[in-house]
Design a protein around this motif. Sequence first.
Motif, mmCIF file in Angstrom:
data_model
loop_
_atom_site.group_PDB
_atom_site.id
_atom_site.type_symbol
_atom_site.label_atom_id
_atom_site.label_comp_id
_atom_site.label_asym_id
_atom_site.label_seq_id
_atom_site.Cartn_x
_atom_site.Cartn_y
_atom_site.Cartn_z
ATOM 1 N N TYR A 8 60.740 -15.442 1.890
ATOM 2 C CA TYR A 8 61.617 -15.606 3.204
ATOM 3 C C TYR A 8 61.792 -13.925 3.782
ATOM 4 C CZ TYR A 8 65.409 -15.663 6.564
ATOM 5 O OH TYR A 8 66.173 -15.373 7.518
ATOM 6 N N ARG A 9 62.232 -13.198 2.920
ATOM 7 C CA ARG A 9 62.566 -11.880 3.482
ATOM 8 C C ARG A 9 61.295 -11.000 3.699
ATOM 9 N NH1 ARG A 9 65.826 -7.966 4.782
ATOM 10 N NH2 ARG A 9 65.740 -5.960 3.600
ATOM 11 N N ILE A 10 60.193 -10.969 3.045
ATOM 12 C CA ILE A 10 59.236 -10.459 3.370
ATOM 13 C C ILE A 10 58.577 -10.900 4.706
ATOM 14 C CG2 ILE A 10 56.680 -9.906 2.560
ATOM 15 C CD1 ILE A 10 57.715 -9.643 -0.118
ATOM 16 N N ASN A 11 58.501 -12.194 4.692
ATOM 17 C CA ASN A 11 57.875 -12.859 5.986
ATOM 18 C C ASN A 11 58.961 -12.515 7.179
ATOM 19 O OD1 ASN A 11 55.774 -14.037 4.757
ATOM 20 N ND2 ASN A 11 56.752 -15.989 4.259
ATOM 21 N N GLN A 12 60.166 -12.233 7.071
ATOM 22 C CA GLN A 12 61.114 -12.022 8.294
ATOM 23 C C GLN A 12 60.739 -10.598 8.764
ATOM 24 O OE1 GLN A 12 65.187 -11.063 6.969
ATOM 25 N NE2 GLN A 12 65.870 -12.018 8.908
ATOM 26 N N VAL A 13 60.661 -9.718 7.832
ATOM 27 C CA VAL A 13 60.336 -8.462 8.425
ATOM 28 C C VAL A 13 59.099 -8.323 8.904
ATOM 29 C CG1 VAL A 13 60.179 -6.062 7.616
ATOM 30 C CG2 VAL A 13 61.775 -7.321 6.627
ATOM 31 N N GLN A 14 58.156 -8.977 8.150
ATOM 32 C CA GLN A 14 56.578 -8.776 8.652
ATOM 33 C C GLN A 14 56.543 -9.412 10.217
ATOM 34 O OE1 GLN A 14 54.304 -10.523 5.561
ATOM 35 N NE2 GLN A 14 53.866 -8.512 4.755
ATOM 36 N N ASP A 15 57.413 -10.583 10.376
ATOM 37 C CA ASP A 15 57.402 -11.323 11.724
ATOM 38 C C ASP A 15 57.974 -10.600 12.641
ATOM 39 O OD1 ASP A 15 57.072 -13.667 13.488
ATOM 40 O OD2 ASP A 15 59.342 -13.230 13.359
ATOM 41 N N PHE A 16 58.977 -9.515 12.396
ATOM 42 C CA PHE A 16 59.645 -8.642 13.253
ATOM 43 C C PHE A 16 58.513 -7.547 13.667
ATOM 44 C CE2 PHE A 16 62.846 -4.805 13.610
ATOM 45 C CZ PHE A 16 62.891 -5.260 14.883
ATOM 46 N N GLY A 17 57.910 -6.953 12.806
ATOM 47 C CA GLY A 17 56.736 -5.899 12.911
ATOM 48 C C GLY A 17 55.848 -6.502 13.823
ATOM 49 N N LYS A 18 55.433 -7.856 13.433
ATOM 50 C CA LYS A 18 54.166 -8.398 14.416
ATOM 51 C C LYS A 18 54.973 -8.578 15.918
ATOM 52 C CE LYS A 18 51.041 -12.107 14.265
ATOM 53 N NZ LYS A 18 50.774 -13.358 13.136
ATOM 54 N N THR A 19 56.411 -9.106 15.971
ATOM 55 C CA THR A 19 56.691 -9.099 17.424
ATOM 56 C C THR A 19 56.686 -7.878 18.062
ATOM 57 O OG1 THR A 19 58.161 -11.228 16.469
ATOM 58 C CG2 THR A 19 58.680 -9.946 18.433
ATOM 59 N N MET A 20 57.200 -6.778 17.546
ATOM 60 C CA MET A 20 57.193 -5.631 18.037
ATOM 61 C C MET A 20 55.735 -5.013 18.480
ATOM 62 S SD MET A 20 60.292 -4.042 16.281
ATOM 63 C CE MET A 20 60.556 -2.095 17.217
ATOM 64 N N SER A 21 54.951 -5.297 17.509
ATOM 65 C CA SER A 21 53.445 -4.884 17.832
ATOM 66 C C SER A 21 52.769 -5.710 18.956
ATOM 67 C CB SER A 21 52.802 -5.069 16.644
ATOM 68 O OG SER A 21 51.233 -4.487 16.784
ATOM 69 N N ASN A 22 53.185 -6.872 19.030
ATOM 70 C CA ASN A 22 52.752 -7.873 20.241
ATOM 71 C C ASN A 22 53.241 -7.440 21.370
ATOM 72 O OD1 ASN A 22 50.985 -9.294 18.332
ATOM 73 N ND2 ASN A 22 52.447 -10.802 17.946
ATOM 74 N N LEU A 23 54.529 -6.880 21.273
ATOM 75 C CA LEU A 23 54.997 -6.447 22.629
ATOM 76 C C LEU A 23 54.558 -4.955 23.361
ATOM 77 C CD1 LEU A 23 58.570 -7.353 22.066
ATOM 78 C CD2 LEU A 23 57.038 -8.502 23.709
ATOM 79 N N GLY A 24 53.636 -4.373 22.386
ATOM 80 C CA GLY A 24 53.017 -3.075 22.562
ATOM 81 C C GLY A 24 53.871 -1.853 21.974
ATOM 82 N N ILE A 25 54.803 -1.997 21.301
ATOM 83 C CA ILE A 25 55.601 -0.991 20.533
ATOM 84 C C ILE A 25 54.709 -0.691 19.567
ATOM 85 C CG2 ILE A 25 57.698 -0.381 19.571
ATOM 86 C CD1 ILE A 25 58.793 -3.052 21.014
#
Length: 152
Positions: A8-25
């Motif tokens: 859960y924890r690793i997926n949560q952080v990876q999802d956050f990173g993916k979300t930021m990356s997908n937003l162009g950050i």
Amino acid sequence: TKEEYLTYRINQVQDFGKTMSNLGIPVLLPTGGHAVYVDVNRFFKDTGMEPDDFGGIALTAVLLAAYGHRACELGHFAFGSYDQSSQKEIAPEINYVRFGIPRLRYEKRDLDAVAEAVRILHEYRDKIPGVEVISGRDLSLRHFRARFRFKK
């Protein structure tokens, strides 16, 4: 060790990173299991932000003041140093802002709000002023004790 928690924890952080990356950050990829790192040099790439403007400090200050989200600069100020003889900053190669994710504190919607705030700041990054050090430039562990103000 609870495998379900770690997953859960690793997926949560990876999802956050993916979300930021997908937003162009510009984030460091692959994302680790405890934090997401924004590459400050790439964040401010097409602006006039110089190493001595401490863009990571400026970004974290505006993010906290405007949106209430806290992050940590780990870059030109935290890992740099001040050379007394030349009176110049010595900037390290790395220049990041760390978004540490405390365990069991944030839900997806909380992290999505952080990502959206950073997206907005990225969109208006040319409006974020640099900062200057007003005290603590030459202290040991200066990133804990220094004071800054925005440049005009």
